[in-house]
Scaffold this motif. Sequence first.
Motif, PDB file in Angstrom:
ATOM      1  N   THR A 111      24.075  51.170  20.899  1.00 43.85           N
ATOM      2  CA  THR A 111      23.039  50.274  20.140  1.00 43.85           C
ATOM      3  C   THR A 111      23.498  49.250  19.172  1.00 43.85           C
ATOM      4  OG1 THR A 111      21.332  52.160  20.740  1.00 43.85           O
ATOM      5  CG2 THR A 111      20.890  50.550  18.721  1.00 43.85           C
ATOM      6  N   VAL A 112      22.971  48.045  19.647  1.00 43.37           N
ATOM      7  CA  VAL A 112      23.620  46.960  18.661  1.00 43.37           C
ATOM      8  C   VAL A 112      21.941  46.770  17.770  1.00 43.37           C
ATOM      9  CG1 VAL A 112      24.409  44.750  18.361  1.00 43.37           C
ATOM     10  CG2 VAL A 112      25.057  46.347  20.295  1.00 43.37           C
ATOM     11  N   VAL A 113      22.319  46.838  16.483  1.00 45.97           N
ATOM     12  CA  VAL A 113      21.466  46.384  15.553  1.00 45.97           C
ATOM     13  C   VAL A 113      21.740  45.218  14.895  1.00 45.97           C
ATOM     14  CG1 VAL A 113      20.327  46.670  13.313  1.00 45.97           C
ATOM     15  CG2 VAL A 113      20.827  48.596  14.782  1.00 45.97           C
ATOM     16  N   ILE A 114      20.697  44.024  15.245  1.00 52.23           N
ATOM     17  CA  ILE A 114      21.368  42.672  14.979  1.00 52.23           C
ATOM     18  C   ILE A 114      20.621  42.308  13.331  1.00 52.23           C
ATOM     19  CG2 ILE A 114      21.038  40.311  15.463  1.00 52.23           C
ATOM     20  CD1 ILE A 114      21.552  41.217  18.337  1.00 52.23           C
ATOM     21  N   GLU A 115      19.392  42.369  13.330  1.00 57.10           N
ATOM     22  CA  GLU A 115      18.975  41.943  12.060  1.00 57.10           C
ATOM     23  C   GLU A 115      17.593  43.331  11.790  1.00 57.10           C
ATOM     24  OE1 GLU A 115      19.005  37.673  10.431  1.00 57.10           O
ATOM     25  OE2 GLU A 115      17.311  38.172  11.726  1.00 57.10           O
ATOM     26  N   ALA A 116      17.759  43.952  10.682  1.00 57.08           N
ATOM     27  CA  ALA A 116      16.828  44.910  10.270  1.00 57.08           C
ATOM     28  C   ALA A 116      16.683  45.095   8.899  1.00 57.08           C
ATOM     29  CB  ALA A 116      17.510  46.029  11.134  1.00 57.08           C
TER      30      ALA A 116
ATOM     31  N   LEU B  73      26.357  50.063  16.714  1.00 58.50           N
ATOM     32  CA  LEU B  73      27.187  48.704  16.078  1.00 58.50           C
ATOM     33  C   LEU B  73      26.232  47.897  15.529  1.00 58.50           C
ATOM     34  CD1 LEU B  73      27.833  49.110  19.492  1.00 58.50           C
ATOM     35  CD2 LEU B  73      29.507  47.594  18.648  1.00 58.50           C
ATOM     36  N   ALA B  74      26.384  47.186  14.317  1.00 58.94           N
ATOM     37  CA  ALA B  74      25.422  46.292  13.568  1.00 58.94           C
ATOM     38  C   ALA B  74      26.219  44.770  13.308  1.00 58.94           C
ATOM     39  CB  ALA B  74      25.426  47.106  12.359  1.00 58.94           C
ATOM     40  N   VAL B  75      25.438  43.941  13.335  1.00 58.38           N
ATOM     41  CA  VAL B  75      25.742  42.551  13.598  1.00 58.38           C
ATOM     42  C   VAL B  75      25.538  42.141  11.867  1.00 58.38           C
ATOM     43  CG1 VAL B  75      25.482  40.179  13.966  1.00 58.38           C
ATOM     44  CG2 VAL B  75      25.340  41.940  15.857  1.00 58.38           C
ATOM     45  N   PRO B  76      27.031  41.755  11.244  1.00 58.04           N
ATOM     46  CA  PRO B  76      26.596  41.362   9.830  1.00 58.04           C
ATOM     47  C   PRO B  76      25.813  39.961   9.791  1.00 58.04           C
ATOM     48  CG  PRO B  76      28.801  40.722  10.524  1.00 58.04           C
ATOM     49  CD  PRO B  76      28.241  41.408  11.842  1.00 58.04           C
ATOM     50  N   GLY B  77      25.458  39.493   8.647  1.00 62.10           N
ATOM     51  CA  GLY B  77      24.974  38.478   8.482  1.00 62.10           C
ATOM     52  C   GLY B  77      24.837  38.127   6.743  1.00 62.10           C
ATOM     53  N   PRO B  78      24.325  36.951   6.388  1.00 65.31           N
ATOM     54  CA  PRO B  78      24.333  36.678   4.973  1.00 65.31           C
ATOM     55  C   PRO B  78      23.970  37.894   4.196  1.00 65.31           C
ATOM     56  CG  PRO B  78      23.373  34.954   6.282  1.00 65.31           C
ATOM     57  CD  PRO B  78      23.309  35.932   7.097  1.00 65.31           C
ATOM     58  N   VAL B  79      24.830  38.149   3.151  1.00 73.28           N
ATOM     59  CA  VAL B  79      24.430  39.078   2.115  1.00 73.28           C
ATOM     60  C   VAL B  79      23.120  38.608   1.261  1.00 73.28           C
ATOM     61  CG1 VAL B  79      26.469  40.334   1.978  1.00 73.28           C
ATOM     62  CG2 VAL B  79      25.993  38.376   0.298  1.00 73.28           C
ATOM     63  N   THR B  80      22.640  37.498   1.707  1.00 75.38           N
ATOM     64  CA  THR B  80      21.466  36.849   0.812  1.00 75.38           C
ATOM     65  C   THR B  80      20.449  37.212   1.675  1.00 75.38           C
ATOM     66  OG1 THR B  80      22.177  34.833   1.646  1.00 75.38           O
ATOM     67  CG2 THR B  80      22.551  35.190  -0.615  1.00 75.38           C
TER      68      THR B  80
ATOM     69  N   SER C 107      21.645  46.155   8.564  1.00 71.88           N
ATOM     70  CA  SER C 107      22.943  46.092   9.394  1.00 71.88           C
ATOM     71  C   SER C 107      23.947  46.700   8.330  1.00 71.88           C
ATOM     72  CB  SER C 107      23.316  44.779   9.886  1.00 71.88           C
ATOM     73  OG  SER C 107      22.196  44.314  10.946  1.00 71.88           O
ATOM     74  N   HIS C 108      24.215  45.962   7.369  1.00 70.46           N
ATOM     75  CA  HIS C 108      24.984  46.254   6.463  1.00 70.46           C
ATOM     76  C   HIS C 108      24.838  47.601   6.041  1.00 70.46           C
ATOM     77  CE1 HIS C 108      25.059  41.635   5.501  1.00 70.46           C
ATOM     78  NE2 HIS C 108      25.838  41.936   6.627  1.00 70.46           N
TER      79      HIS C 108
END
Lengths: 385, 385
Positions: free
Chosen positions: B235-240, B261-268, B275-276
């Motif tokens: 399972t890939v979590v993209i934004e949550a 799995l988790a897709v990173p993104g801006p910490v902001t 995801s983080h």
Amino acid sequence: MVADGNGEQERLARVGLSRVIEPGDLAALKAFDGLSAQEIWDRLHHNSPEYERWSTRLATVDPHRDLERATAAGARFVIPGDDEWPEQVDILYEAGQLSRRAGVPFGLWVRGRANLRHAVSRAVAMVGSRACSSYGEHVAAELSSGLADSGVTIVSGGAYGIDAAAHRGALSVAGLTIAVLACGVDVSYPKRNAALLSRIAEDGLVVAELPPGCAPTKLRFLARNRLIAAIAQGTVVIEAAIRSGALNTAGWAEQCGRTVLAVPGPVTSRMSAGSHLLVRERNAVLATNVADIIEATSPFGTGLTAPPRAPQTITDTLSPDVQRTLDAVPVHNPAPAARIAATAGLDLTTTESCLQTLATMTLITQTPTGWRLPPTTPPPTPSTP
Amino acid sequence: MVADGNGEQERLARVGLSRVIEPGDLAALKAFDGLSAQEIWDRLHHNSPEYERWSTRLATVDPHRDLERATAAGARFVIPGDDEWPEQVDILYEAGQLSRRAGVPFGLWVRGRANLRHAVSRAVAMVGSRACSSYGEHVAAELSSGLADSGVTIVSGGAYGIDAAAHRGALSVAGLTIAVLACGVDVSYPKRNAALLSRIAEDGLVVAELPPGCAPTKLRFLARNRLIAAIAQGTVVIEAAIRSGALNTAGWAEQCGRTVLAVPGPVTSRMSAGSHLLVRERNAVLATNVADIIEATSPFGTGLTAPPRAPQTITDTLSPDVQRTLDAVPVHNPAPAARIAATAGLDLTTTESCLQTLATMTLITQTPTGWRLPPTTPPPTPSTP
């Protein structure tokens, strides 16, 4: 060890050696292992061909002049055994047994009023791309000011981009920051950061292994990175391409047994690829905020933070039966109480009472054909930082 | 097991039970553990008060009518033992011993031409926020189309945001995608995704545990999540956000022993916080591209990808002495060959020859006072995706 535990001759020898032997010169580390600085200095003056690669430089070296030059620039020379010596740098002796460019510096040239050893007793290195994105610059400044505000000294390399943002973040909250340079502490490199470096020398510390006047070379940048990594309890990589100085510093932090942290970013940004690589392939800790960094760089069992939680919502306060009823109310098409009771697995009387409670809280809506959740507003228009 | 290994009565009992017992009803799992569907069905008709919470629903249930209604909607009912049954779902029996909302479904209602079991033999679930950012939507579509292009079936929940982007990404490359719904397979929920769901039913599969006509409830969404997690290899979590359905699905994937799995993104971005969190606190694999996901969801030792590397640069091809010379050339203030030789630890003749080589390659510049690196262009203006 106490201040002035070092003899004058040993100190002068170290000044001289800091000019004769390049930082992290593996051949020198091997040739002179176990000798005092004064013994090395003496051997170089024996004119032996074995030491020629270093002794050719002796003619131009004058330790007294270097010390005078440093004093004129407001700098001092700190050596192992001095009260101000940051002992965590000694880890580089062991790293020097393994790697090129390692080894403990003969001394550190220091500009600034703070006591170096005190300043790095709680220090985090923050490194990243010179050509960073505005996201990276923003995050570096935020994390740095937050850490500095918590009493953490921010160590970086005085370069453009992430380095400058990290230094500025600390200065902005009157925190302590240290620029570790790959040139003399009196050399403004890069030029456009001259004002920033002056400010750091004023309010923080500018540190270098190379004596006054020395210019940076690629070799010196690589050797400098080991100092940044060793002097801090952890290294935070903010934005870094796959091949970058920041990943080199992270490698040194690993070798020194320091914590490596990486700040994630958009997977669409080349600038965050190095950070993601560190997490995926090299077990770096994912850092998303100040608390993450403090936790990972604090002594074991201290500085712990609670995992992030969403704020409690009104539905957290419902009794189990009311919660169960709510969970069974259709999202869209209304259902009569009997159907909801069956879905919830509750009897009709209980369900009807729960539905009234939920209606009072405006968590459900009554319609002519039964109960449903209130209409939700459509998802907001996407927005990215 | 082979097709039609199930008796007609067992199948009809399962149809009926899929309407009488809510998905993942833990009380039912406990009350009926070890019984065949037909045995459960019979017990519910005994009018025992023990089973009243379920048997009150019997009056409205007609398995034959449900099957007709499904046929009219182009759907079929697949049960354990059928050729098309996806056996990985059976893991939910064990999960059912532990958790609310677990348990193997009595059957799956399936719309679409593909064979469900074949379709999920190589499947990745992609889930995330309904109110995702444009970054999340972009990444979901990119990863989904890339995976689908590699023959991976994309499983999601048919919702707005990440779900829809994931389904669309697969459809855009004529790949296979499965929408697992929390309502009947003939119910268009959410309404604005009606066209998308029709398209998925046409070119992929729409799957549900609830019989035709059923509306979604929160309970049904939570139970549906377990199916998404169980049916896919990862399972890939993209934004949550921190509290979200996507993290619930990730929790199910963990319980089922699937890769998360988790897709990173801006910490902001609040949207990437979930995801983080998964990476930091729950050991999820950081996913930055299609290869990462294929590697993590492939059987052990297959699907491996090389770690990312920067393209080789011209300086990678230099001989050791030339490289060493280059490393000793000042970045800015020119130095004569003798000084560079001393820095590099090479003799003057070798150094001069190396400098000529480097000059020919335009890697260094000669000035009246010596050699330096060519002036670099200042760092580019920051840019973010």
